[in-house]
Design a protein around this motif. Structure first.
Motif, PDB file in Angstrom:
ATOM      1  N   TYR A  54       0.798  -1.418  -0.123  1.00  0.00           N
ATOM      2  CA  TYR A  54       0.045  -0.049  -0.138  1.00  0.00           C
ATOM      3  C   TYR A  54       0.864   1.504   0.097  1.00  0.00           C
ATOM      4  CZ  TYR A  54      -3.367   3.551   1.506  1.00  0.00           C
ATOM      5  OH  TYR A  54      -3.934   4.588   1.614  1.00  0.00           O
ATOM      6  N   ARG A  58       0.590   4.161  -2.988  1.00  0.00           N
ATOM      7  CA  ARG A  58       0.226   5.583  -2.517  1.00  0.00           C
ATOM      8  C   ARG A  58       1.156   6.499  -3.192  1.00  0.00           C
ATOM      9  NH1 ARG A  58      -4.775   6.832  -0.382  1.00  0.00           N
ATOM     10  NH2 ARG A  58      -4.360   8.871  -1.328  1.00  0.00           N
ATOM     11  N   ASP A 145     -10.635   5.311  -3.026  1.00  0.00           N
ATOM     12  CA  ASP A 145      -9.803   5.718  -1.757  1.00  0.00           C
ATOM     13  C   ASP A 145     -10.146   5.192  -0.385  1.00  0.00           C
ATOM     14  OD1 ASP A 145     -11.582   7.544  -1.665  1.00  0.00           O
ATOM     15  OD2 ASP A 145     -10.134   9.383  -1.196  1.00  0.00           O
ATOM     16  N   LEU A 175      -8.646   0.596   0.635  1.00  0.00           N
ATOM     17  CA  LEU A 175      -8.931   0.792  -0.799  1.00  0.00           C
ATOM     18  C   LEU A 175     -10.031   0.004  -1.181  1.00  0.00           C
ATOM     19  CD1 LEU A 175      -5.646   0.820  -2.538  1.00  0.00           C
ATOM     20  CD2 LEU A 175      -6.831   2.730  -2.009  1.00  0.00           C
TER      21      LEU A 175
END
Lengths: 302, 174
Positions: A54, A58, A145, A175
Protein backbone atom coordinates in the motif's frame (compact mmCIF):
# COMPACT_ATOMS: atom_id res chain seq x y z
CA UNK A 1 30.98 -19.94 -17.16
CA UNK A 2 27.99 -21.35 -15.37
CA UNK A 3 24.62 -21.16 -16.94
CA UNK A 4 21.26 -22.60 -16.12
CA UNK A 5 20.24 -25.36 -18.49
CA UNK A 6 23.66 -26.92 -18.83
CA UNK A 7 24.65 -29.93 -16.80
CA UNK A 8 27.06 -28.91 -14.01
CA UNK A 9 29.71 -31.26 -12.65
CA UNK A 10 28.17 -33.28 -9.81
CA UNK A 11 30.26 -31.57 -7.10
CA UNK A 12 28.54 -28.21 -7.69
CA UNK A 13 25.16 -28.85 -6.17
CA UNK A 14 22.54 -26.50 -7.58
CA UNK A 15 19.22 -27.93 -6.53
CA UNK A 16 16.60 -29.35 -8.89
CA UNK A 17 16.93 -29.07 -12.65
CA UNK A 18 15.44 -26.01 -14.36
CA UNK A 19 12.73 -28.05 -16.04
CA UNK A 20 11.65 -29.58 -12.73
CA UNK A 21 11.58 -26.10 -11.20
CA UNK A 22 9.55 -24.84 -14.14
CA UNK A 23 6.99 -27.59 -13.70
CA UNK A 24 6.74 -26.84 -9.99
CA UNK A 25 6.16 -23.11 -10.43
CA UNK A 26 3.80 -23.53 -13.38
CA UNK A 27 1.74 -26.00 -11.35
CA UNK A 28 1.70 -23.53 -8.46
CA UNK A 29 0.56 -20.69 -10.75
CA UNK A 30 -2.15 -22.82 -12.31
CA UNK A 31 -3.30 -23.77 -8.81
CA UNK A 32 -3.54 -20.06 -7.93
CA UNK A 33 -5.50 -19.38 -11.14
CA UNK A 34 -8.01 -22.13 -10.47
CA UNK A 35 -8.36 -21.24 -6.78
CA UNK A 36 -9.01 -17.59 -7.61
CA UNK A 37 -11.31 -18.11 -10.58
CA UNK A 38 -13.36 -21.07 -9.40
CA UNK A 39 -13.37 -20.95 -5.62
CA UNK A 40 -12.53 -17.30 -4.77
CA UNK A 41 -10.56 -18.40 -1.72
CA UNK A 42 -7.49 -16.19 -2.16
CA UNK A 43 -8.99 -12.92 -0.93
CA UNK A 44 -7.01 -13.05 2.32
CA UNK A 45 -3.68 -13.53 0.51
CA UNK A 46 -4.60 -10.71 -1.83
CA UNK A 47 -5.40 -8.43 1.11
CA UNK A 48 -2.09 -9.18 2.80
CA UNK A 49 -0.09 -8.40 -0.35
CA UNK A 50 -2.19 -5.30 -0.98
CA UNK A 51 -1.60 -4.03 2.54
CA UNK A 52 2.14 -4.67 2.29
CA UNK A 53 2.41 -2.78 -0.98
CA UNK A 54 0.00 0.00 0.00
CA UNK A 55 2.68 2.63 0.86
CA UNK A 56 4.48 2.00 -2.42
CA UNK A 57 1.18 2.19 -4.27
CA UNK A 58 0.21 5.53 -2.74
CA UNK A 59 3.69 6.86 -3.47
CA UNK A 60 3.37 5.77 -7.09
CA UNK A 61 0.02 7.49 -7.53
CA UNK A 62 1.20 10.64 -5.71
CA UNK A 63 2.35 12.44 -8.90
CA UNK A 64 -1.09 12.01 -10.44
CA UNK A 65 -2.85 13.29 -7.32
CA UNK A 66 -0.38 16.14 -7.08
CA UNK A 67 -1.00 17.02 -10.70
CA UNK A 68 -4.75 17.16 -10.10
CA UNK A 69 -4.32 19.28 -7.03
CA UNK A 70 -1.90 21.60 -8.81
CA UNK A 71 -4.35 21.99 -11.70
CA UNK A 72 -7.09 22.85 -9.25
CA UNK A 73 -4.86 25.41 -7.60
CA UNK A 74 -3.93 27.03 -10.88
CA UNK A 75 -7.42 27.11 -12.37
CA UNK A 76 -7.93 30.75 -13.07
CA UNK A 77 -10.21 33.14 -11.29
CA UNK A 78 -12.39 33.53 -14.38
CA UNK A 79 -12.97 29.78 -14.67
CA UNK A 80 -13.90 29.56 -11.03
CA UNK A 81 -16.29 32.48 -11.33
CA UNK A 82 -17.91 30.93 -14.36
CA UNK A 83 -18.23 27.60 -12.62
CA UNK A 84 -19.70 29.30 -9.59
CA UNK A 85 -22.23 31.04 -11.79
CA UNK A 86 -23.34 27.83 -13.52
CA UNK A 87 -23.57 26.03 -10.20
CA UNK A 88 -25.76 28.79 -8.76
CA UNK A 89 -28.00 28.63 -11.81
CA UNK A 90 -28.25 24.89 -11.46
CA UNK A 91 -29.09 25.22 -7.80
CA UNK A 92 -31.88 27.65 -8.59
CA UNK A 93 -33.18 25.39 -11.31
CA UNK A 94 -33.26 22.39 -9.02
CA UNK A 95 -34.45 24.32 -5.96
CA UNK A 96 -38.02 23.97 -7.12
CA UNK A 97 -37.68 20.19 -7.20
CA UNK A 98 -35.70 20.00 -3.98
CA UNK A 99 -38.16 22.12 -2.02
CA UNK A 100 -41.04 19.98 -3.15
CA UNK A 101 -39.23 16.73 -2.63
CA UNK A 102 -39.57 16.72 1.13
CA UNK A 103 -43.24 17.40 0.81
CA UNK A 104 -43.62 14.69 -1.81
CA UNK A 105 -41.67 12.20 0.26
CA UNK A 106 -43.92 12.81 3.26
CA UNK A 107 -46.95 12.49 1.07
CA UNK A 108 -45.58 9.32 -0.44
CA UNK A 109 -44.99 7.87 3.01
CA UNK A 110 -48.51 8.67 4.10
CA UNK A 111 -50.00 7.22 0.94
CA UNK A 112 -47.92 4.09 1.34
CA UNK A 113 -49.08 3.82 4.93
CA UNK A 114 -52.67 4.22 3.77
CA UNK A 115 -52.23 1.57 1.12
CA UNK A 116 -50.45 -0.64 3.64
CA UNK A 117 -47.34 -0.95 1.50
CA UNK A 118 -43.80 -1.40 2.73
CA UNK A 119 -42.21 2.01 3.02
CA UNK A 120 -39.09 2.76 1.03
CA UNK A 121 -35.98 2.55 3.11
CA UNK A 122 -33.73 5.55 3.38
CA UNK A 123 -30.23 4.69 2.26
CA UNK A 124 -27.00 6.01 3.73
CA UNK A 125 -24.16 7.04 1.47
CA UNK A 126 -20.50 7.94 1.52
CA UNK A 127 -18.47 10.17 -0.77
CA UNK A 128 -15.31 8.56 -2.15
CA UNK A 129 -12.77 9.48 -4.76
CA UNK A 130 -11.61 7.42 -7.74
CA UNK A 131 -7.86 7.09 -7.30
CA UNK A 132 -7.06 5.47 -10.63
CA UNK A 133 -8.34 2.81 -12.97
CA UNK A 134 -6.79 -0.62 -12.56
CA UNK A 135 -4.20 -1.53 -15.19
CA UNK A 136 -5.71 -4.92 -15.96
CA UNK A 137 -6.54 -4.58 -19.69
CA UNK A 138 -8.97 -7.50 -19.58
CA UNK A 139 -11.48 -5.94 -17.20
CA UNK A 140 -12.93 -2.54 -16.37
CA UNK A 141 -12.32 -1.64 -12.77
CA UNK A 142 -11.42 1.47 -10.80
CA UNK A 143 -9.91 1.87 -7.34
CA UNK A 144 -11.56 4.05 -4.68
CA UNK A 145 -9.73 5.72 -1.81
CA UNK A 146 -11.96 4.18 0.90
CA UNK A 147 -12.02 0.62 2.14
CA UNK A 148 -12.99 -1.70 4.95
CA UNK A 149 -11.73 0.89 7.46
CA UNK A 150 -14.52 3.19 6.24
CA UNK A 151 -17.12 0.39 6.49
CA UNK A 152 -17.34 -0.29 2.78
CA UNK A 153 -18.32 -3.82 1.91
CA UNK A 154 -18.56 -5.80 -1.33
CA UNK A 155 -21.83 -5.48 -3.20
CA UNK A 156 -22.44 -1.80 -2.49
CA UNK A 157 -23.56 0.34 -5.41
CA UNK A 158 -21.44 3.25 -6.68
CA UNK A 159 -23.05 6.21 -8.43
CA UNK A 160 -21.91 9.58 -9.71
CA UNK A 161 -24.03 12.69 -10.26
CA UNK A 162 -25.61 11.21 -13.40
CA UNK A 163 -26.27 7.59 -12.55
CA UNK A 164 -24.90 4.16 -11.67
CA UNK A 165 -21.25 3.57 -12.53
CA UNK A 166 -20.69 0.18 -10.93
CA UNK A 167 -20.57 -2.05 -7.92
CA UNK A 168 -17.92 -2.68 -5.27
CA UNK A 169 -16.49 -6.13 -5.86
CA UNK A 170 -13.44 -6.27 -3.64
CA UNK A 171 -12.53 -4.43 -0.45
CA UNK A 172 -9.04 -3.88 0.91
CA UNK A 173 -8.38 -2.29 4.31
CA UNK A 174 -7.83 1.17 2.81
CA UNK A 175 -8.93 0.80 -0.80
CA UNK A 176 -11.90 -0.64 -2.63
CA UNK A 177 -12.26 -1.98 -6.13
CA UNK A 178 -15.29 -1.06 -8.25
CA UNK A 179 -16.30 -3.17 -11.24
CA UNK A 180 -17.79 -0.77 -13.76
CA UNK A 181 -21.10 -1.53 -15.46
CA UNK A 182 -19.23 -1.76 -18.79
CA UNK A 183 -17.23 -4.77 -17.56
CA UNK A 184 -18.06 -7.96 -19.40
CA UNK A 185 -18.91 -9.88 -16.22
CA UNK A 186 -21.19 -7.22 -14.79
CA UNK A 187 -24.96 -7.53 -15.12
CA UNK A 188 -27.54 -5.06 -13.84
CA UNK A 189 -31.35 -5.40 -13.79
CA UNK A 190 -32.98 -2.47 -15.56
CA UNK A 191 -36.26 -1.27 -16.95
CA UNK A 192 -37.11 1.11 -19.75
CA UNK A 193 -38.53 4.38 -18.46
CA UNK A 194 -40.92 4.84 -21.41
CA UNK A 195 -42.84 1.59 -21.02
CA UNK A 196 -41.54 -0.18 -17.93
CA UNK A 197 -40.14 -3.15 -19.88
CA UNK A 198 -37.80 -5.10 -17.58
CA UNK A 199 -34.56 -6.71 -18.66
CA UNK A 200 -30.95 -7.26 -17.65
CA UNK A 201 -28.12 -5.12 -18.98
CA UNK A 202 -24.70 -6.66 -19.61
CA UNK A 203 -21.33 -5.09 -20.33
CA UNK A 204 -20.38 -5.58 -23.98
CA UNK A 205 -16.75 -4.47 -24.01
CA UNK A 206 -15.32 -1.31 -25.58
CA UNK A 207 -17.23 0.85 -23.10
CA UNK A 208 -20.65 -0.26 -24.33
CA UNK A 209 -23.54 -2.20 -22.82
CA UNK A 210 -25.94 -4.69 -24.28
CA UNK A 211 -29.57 -5.63 -23.55
CA UNK A 212 -29.73 -9.36 -24.06
CA UNK A 213 -32.56 -11.84 -24.47
CA UNK A 214 -35.24 -9.39 -25.59
CA UNK A 215 -37.51 -10.68 -28.35
CA UNK A 216 -36.87 -9.34 -31.85
CA UNK A 217 -40.15 -7.44 -31.73
CA UNK A 218 -39.66 -6.01 -28.23
CA UNK A 219 -40.73 -2.39 -27.82
CA UNK A 220 -37.30 -0.74 -27.63
CA UNK A 221 -36.43 2.45 -29.49
CA UNK A 222 -33.23 4.36 -30.01
CA UNK A 223 -32.92 6.98 -27.28
CA UNK A 224 -34.81 5.01 -24.64
CA UNK A 225 -33.47 5.63 -21.15
CA UNK A 226 -32.81 2.62 -18.90
CA UNK A 227 -33.04 2.88 -15.12
CA UNK A 228 -32.44 0.27 -12.44
CA UNK A 229 -35.51 -1.80 -11.69
CA UNK A 230 -34.61 -2.56 -8.08
CA UNK A 231 -35.80 -6.15 -8.30
CA UNK A 232 -32.43 -7.50 -7.16
CA UNK A 233 -32.24 -6.21 -3.56
CA UNK A 234 -28.96 -4.51 -4.47
CA UNK A 235 -29.64 -1.51 -6.68
CA UNK A 236 -32.18 1.11 -5.63
CA UNK A 237 -34.96 1.46 -8.20
CA UNK A 238 -34.93 4.42 -10.58
CA UNK A 239 -31.21 5.18 -10.91
CA UNK A 240 -30.32 6.10 -14.52
CA UNK A 241 -27.94 3.63 -16.16
CA UNK A 242 -27.80 3.79 -19.94
CA UNK A 243 -29.35 4.98 -23.16
CA UNK A 244 -30.17 2.82 -26.19
CA UNK A 245 -28.04 3.79 -29.19
CA UNK A 246 -28.58 0.97 -31.68
CA UNK A 247 -31.25 -1.66 -32.25
CA UNK A 248 -30.65 -4.45 -34.77
CA UNK A 249 -33.72 -6.55 -35.48
CA UNK A 250 -32.61 -9.51 -37.53
CA UNK A 251 -35.49 -11.91 -38.02
CA UNK A 252 -33.14 -14.90 -38.37
CA UNK A 253 -32.38 -14.59 -34.66
CA UNK A 254 -34.90 -14.95 -31.88
CA UNK A 255 -33.51 -11.98 -29.98
CA UNK A 256 -32.89 -8.39 -30.96
CA UNK A 257 -29.37 -7.00 -30.63
CA UNK A 258 -29.63 -3.84 -28.57
CA UNK A 259 -26.53 -1.74 -27.87
CA UNK A 260 -26.56 0.89 -25.15
CA UNK A 261 -24.25 3.62 -24.02
CA UNK A 262 -23.72 4.44 -20.34
CA UNK A 263 -25.24 7.72 -19.16
CA UNK A 264 -22.83 8.55 -16.31
CA UNK A 265 -19.17 9.28 -16.94
CA UNK A 266 -18.22 5.69 -16.29
CA UNK A 267 -14.68 5.93 -17.60
CA UNK A 268 -13.94 9.32 -16.01
CA UNK A 269 -12.11 10.23 -12.85
CA UNK A 270 -13.66 12.18 -10.01
CA UNK A 271 -15.81 11.87 -6.96
CA UNK A 272 -18.44 9.21 -6.56
CA UNK A 273 -21.05 8.23 -4.00
CA UNK A 274 -21.05 4.78 -2.42
CA UNK A 275 -24.60 3.90 -1.43
CA UNK A 276 -25.23 1.90 1.74
CA UNK A 277 -26.59 -1.58 1.66
CA UNK A 278 -30.26 -2.07 0.93
CA UNK A 279 -32.18 -4.12 3.42
CA UNK A 280 -33.11 -7.40 1.82
CA UNK A 281 -36.67 -7.75 0.64
CA UNK A 282 -38.77 -10.42 2.36
CA UNK A 283 -37.79 -13.83 0.98
CA UNK A 284 -39.77 -15.12 -1.96
CA UNK A 285 -42.61 -17.45 -0.98
CA UNK A 286 -41.39 -21.01 -0.80
CA UNK A 287 -42.71 -23.67 -3.08
CA UNK A 288 -45.14 -25.92 -1.23
CA UNK A 289 -43.23 -28.97 -0.08
CA UNK A 290 -43.85 -32.09 -2.07
CA UNK A 291 -44.85 -34.88 0.22
CA UNK A 292 -42.25 -37.60 0.07
CA UNK A 293 -44.46 -40.55 0.85
CA UNK A 294 -48.07 -39.99 -0.13
CA UNK A 295 -49.19 -43.07 1.80
CA UNK A 296 -47.88 -41.69 5.06
CA UNK A 297 -49.47 -38.30 4.40
CA UNK A 298 -52.84 -39.87 3.76
CA UNK A 299 -52.55 -41.78 7.00
CA UNK A 300 -51.79 -38.60 8.89
CA UNK A 301 -54.78 -36.91 7.30
CA UNK A 302 -57.00 -39.70 8.47
CA UNK B 1 28.86 -12.89 -17.27
CA UNK B 2 31.82 -10.67 -16.76
CA UNK B 3 31.55 -8.92 -20.12
CA UNK B 4 28.86 -6.62 -21.54
CA UNK B 5 28.65 -9.04 -24.50
CA UNK B 6 30.69 -12.11 -25.32
CA UNK B 7 32.49 -10.26 -28.11
CA UNK B 8 33.47 -7.37 -25.85
CA UNK B 9 37.02 -6.90 -24.59
CA UNK B 10 35.85 -5.11 -21.50
CA UNK B 11 35.63 -6.97 -18.22
CA UNK B 12 32.88 -6.02 -15.77
CA UNK B 13 32.90 -6.02 -12.00
CA UNK B 14 30.67 -8.62 -10.36
CA UNK B 15 27.09 -7.53 -9.78
CA UNK B 16 25.99 -6.65 -6.27
CA UNK B 17 22.98 -8.56 -4.95
CA UNK B 18 21.32 -5.53 -3.45
CA UNK B 19 21.48 -3.74 -6.78
CA UNK B 20 19.58 -6.57 -8.52
CA UNK B 21 16.82 -6.54 -5.91
CA UNK B 22 16.69 -2.74 -5.80
CA UNK B 23 16.15 -2.53 -9.57
CA UNK B 24 13.41 -5.16 -9.40
CA UNK B 25 11.73 -3.22 -6.59
CA UNK B 26 12.02 -0.03 -8.62
CA UNK B 27 10.39 -1.86 -11.54
CA UNK B 28 7.49 -2.86 -9.27
CA UNK B 29 7.16 0.78 -8.23
CA UNK B 30 7.16 1.95 -11.87
CA UNK B 31 4.44 -0.59 -12.66
CA UNK B 32 2.30 0.82 -9.86
CA UNK B 33 2.13 4.26 -11.47
CA UNK B 34 -1.49 4.51 -12.58
CA UNK B 35 -1.54 4.91 -16.35
CA UNK B 36 -5.11 3.64 -16.56
CA UNK B 37 -5.98 2.17 -19.93
CA UNK B 38 -3.13 3.77 -21.83
CA UNK B 39 -1.55 1.43 -24.40
CA UNK B 40 2.18 1.08 -24.96
CA UNK B 41 3.27 1.45 -21.34
CA UNK B 42 5.93 -1.24 -20.88
CA UNK B 43 5.69 -3.85 -18.16
CA UNK B 44 8.83 -2.79 -16.29
CA UNK B 45 8.93 -5.86 -14.09
CA UNK B 46 8.87 -8.23 -17.07
CA UNK B 47 11.62 -6.24 -18.77
CA UNK B 48 13.91 -6.04 -15.73
CA UNK B 49 13.25 -9.67 -14.90
CA UNK B 50 14.22 -10.72 -18.43
CA UNK B 51 17.37 -8.65 -18.18
CA UNK B 52 18.54 -10.21 -14.91
CA UNK B 53 17.51 -13.70 -16.01
CA UNK B 54 19.78 -13.31 -19.02
CA UNK B 55 22.60 -11.60 -17.12
CA UNK B 56 22.53 -13.47 -13.81
CA UNK B 57 20.58 -16.70 -14.30
CA UNK B 58 21.88 -18.06 -11.01
CA UNK B 59 20.70 -15.10 -8.93
CA UNK B 60 17.32 -14.34 -10.47
CA UNK B 61 15.18 -17.19 -11.68
CA UNK B 62 11.75 -18.71 -11.58
CA UNK B 63 11.28 -18.28 -7.81
CA UNK B 64 11.74 -14.53 -8.07
CA UNK B 65 9.51 -14.49 -11.15
CA UNK B 66 6.75 -16.24 -9.26
CA UNK B 67 6.89 -13.84 -6.29
CA UNK B 68 6.97 -10.77 -8.53
CA UNK B 69 4.05 -12.22 -10.47
CA UNK B 70 1.93 -12.50 -7.34
CA UNK B 71 2.70 -8.88 -6.41
CA UNK B 72 1.80 -7.76 -9.93
CA UNK B 73 -1.45 -9.73 -9.85
CA UNK B 74 -2.51 -7.78 -6.79
CA UNK B 75 -1.40 -4.36 -8.05
CA UNK B 76 -2.91 -4.84 -11.52
CA UNK B 77 -6.11 -6.18 -9.90
CA UNK B 78 -5.98 -9.15 -12.26
CA UNK B 79 -6.65 -12.81 -11.53
CA UNK B 80 -4.20 -14.40 -9.06
CA UNK B 81 -1.70 -16.56 -10.93
CA UNK B 82 -2.01 -14.78 -14.26
CA UNK B 83 1.20 -12.78 -14.00
CA UNK B 84 3.07 -15.43 -12.04
CA UNK B 85 2.40 -18.04 -14.73
CA UNK B 86 3.55 -15.71 -17.49
CA UNK B 87 6.62 -14.50 -15.58
CA UNK B 88 7.72 -18.04 -14.65
CA UNK B 89 7.57 -19.13 -18.28
CA UNK B 90 9.38 -15.94 -19.29
CA UNK B 91 12.14 -16.52 -16.70
CA UNK B 92 12.60 -20.13 -17.81
CA UNK B 93 12.92 -19.21 -21.48
CA UNK B 94 15.15 -16.20 -20.83
CA UNK B 95 17.61 -18.05 -18.59
CA UNK B 96 17.64 -21.01 -20.98
CA UNK B 97 18.48 -18.74 -23.91
CA UNK B 98 20.89 -16.56 -21.90
CA UNK B 99 24.07 -17.87 -23.53
CA UNK B 100 22.77 -17.52 -27.04
CA UNK B 101 21.31 -14.03 -26.56
CA UNK B 102 24.53 -12.61 -25.12
CA UNK B 103 26.40 -13.56 -28.30
CA UNK B 104 24.63 -10.81 -30.20
CA UNK B 105 25.01 -7.04 -30.29
CA UNK B 106 22.51 -5.05 -28.25
CA UNK B 107 20.19 -4.27 -31.16
CA UNK B 108 20.12 -7.92 -32.21
CA UNK B 109 19.47 -8.85 -28.58
CA UNK B 110 16.44 -6.58 -28.58
CA UNK B 111 15.03 -8.47 -31.57
CA UNK B 112 15.27 -11.68 -29.54
CA UNK B 113 13.64 -10.08 -26.50
CA UNK B 114 10.56 -9.08 -28.50
CA UNK B 115 9.23 -12.63 -29.08
CA UNK B 116 9.93 -13.46 -25.41
CA UNK B 117 7.80 -10.56 -24.20
CA UNK B 118 5.11 -11.18 -26.81
CA UNK B 119 4.98 -14.80 -25.72
CA UNK B 120 4.47 -13.67 -22.15
CA UNK B 121 1.54 -11.46 -23.21
CA UNK B 122 0.03 -14.32 -25.21
CA UNK B 123 0.17 -16.54 -22.10
CA UNK B 124 -1.70 -13.87 -20.09
CA UNK B 125 -4.20 -13.42 -22.91
CA UNK B 126 -4.82 -17.17 -23.08
CA UNK B 127 -5.25 -17.40 -19.29
CA UNK B 128 -7.88 -14.65 -19.30
CA UNK B 129 -9.69 -15.42 -22.55
CA UNK B 130 -10.18 -19.02 -21.44
CA UNK B 131 -12.46 -17.78 -18.66
CA UNK B 132 -14.34 -15.33 -20.86
CA UNK B 133 -12.80 -11.92 -20.30
CA UNK B 134 -13.05 -9.33 -23.03
CA UNK B 135 -10.36 -9.09 -25.74
CA UNK B 136 -8.37 -5.90 -25.10
CA UNK B 137 -7.61 -5.25 -28.76
CA UNK B 138 -4.43 -5.64 -30.79
CA UNK B 139 -2.95 -2.46 -29.31
CA UNK B 140 -2.43 -4.52 -26.14
CA UNK B 141 0.71 -5.97 -27.75
CA UNK B 142 2.18 -2.49 -28.15
CA UNK B 143 3.47 -2.80 -24.56
CA UNK B 144 6.03 -5.39 -25.65
CA UNK B 145 7.18 -3.27 -28.58
CA UNK B 146 7.92 -0.26 -26.34
CA UNK B 147 9.65 -2.55 -23.87
CA UNK B 148 11.86 -3.87 -26.69
CA UNK B 149 12.82 -0.35 -27.71
CA UNK B 150 13.96 0.23 -24.13
CA UNK B 151 16.32 -2.76 -24.14
CA UNK B 152 19.27 -0.75 -25.46
CA UNK B 153 19.20 2.10 -22.88
CA UNK B 154 18.19 -0.29 -20.10
CA UNK B 155 21.24 -2.51 -20.59
CA UNK B 156 23.61 0.45 -20.19
CA UNK B 157 21.68 1.76 -17.21
CA UNK B 158 21.64 -1.54 -15.33
CA UNK B 159 25.27 -2.40 -16.12
CA UNK B 160 26.50 1.05 -15.10
CA UNK B 161 27.58 0.10 -11.54
CA UNK B 162 29.61 -2.79 -12.97
CA UNK B 163 31.51 -0.58 -15.38
CA UNK B 164 33.31 1.36 -12.63
CA UNK B 165 36.74 0.14 -11.56
CA UNK B 166 37.25 -0.82 -7.95
CA UNK B 167 40.20 1.49 -7.38
CA UNK B 168 42.07 3.71 -9.75
CA UNK B 169 45.35 2.16 -10.88
CA UNK B 170 47.33 3.86 -13.60
CA UNK B 171 49.29 0.74 -14.49
CA UNK B 172 46.27 -1.53 -14.90
CA UNK B 173 44.85 -1.74 -18.43
CA UNK B 174 41.22 -2.17 -17.35
Amino acid sequence: MSVVGHQPPPFFHRGPAPFARLLFFVALSLLLLVLDLRFHTLELARQIVALATYPLQRLASAPLEGHDRWNNYLSSFATLEKENETLRHQQLATANLLLRQEHLELENQRLRALLDMKSRQPVSSQVAEILYSARDPFARRVILDKGAQHHISPGQVVIDELGVIGQITRVFPLLAEVTLITDKDQAIPVQIVRNGLRSVLFGAGAGNLELRFLAANADVQIGDVLVTSGLDDVYLPGLPVAKVVRVDRDTTYAFARILCEPIPGVERHGQVLVLGRREALPPAPQEPEVKEKPGKGRKAAK
Amino acid sequence: MMQPMHGSKRILRPVRDWFVWATLLLAVFLNMIPFGRLYGVPDWVALTLTFWCIREPLKVGMGAAFLLGVVMDVTFASVMGQHSLAYVLLAFTASGLARRILQFSLLQQALQILPLLLGMQVVMLAARMSVGSEFPGLLYFLDSVTATLLWFPLTYLLLLPQYQPMEKDENRPI
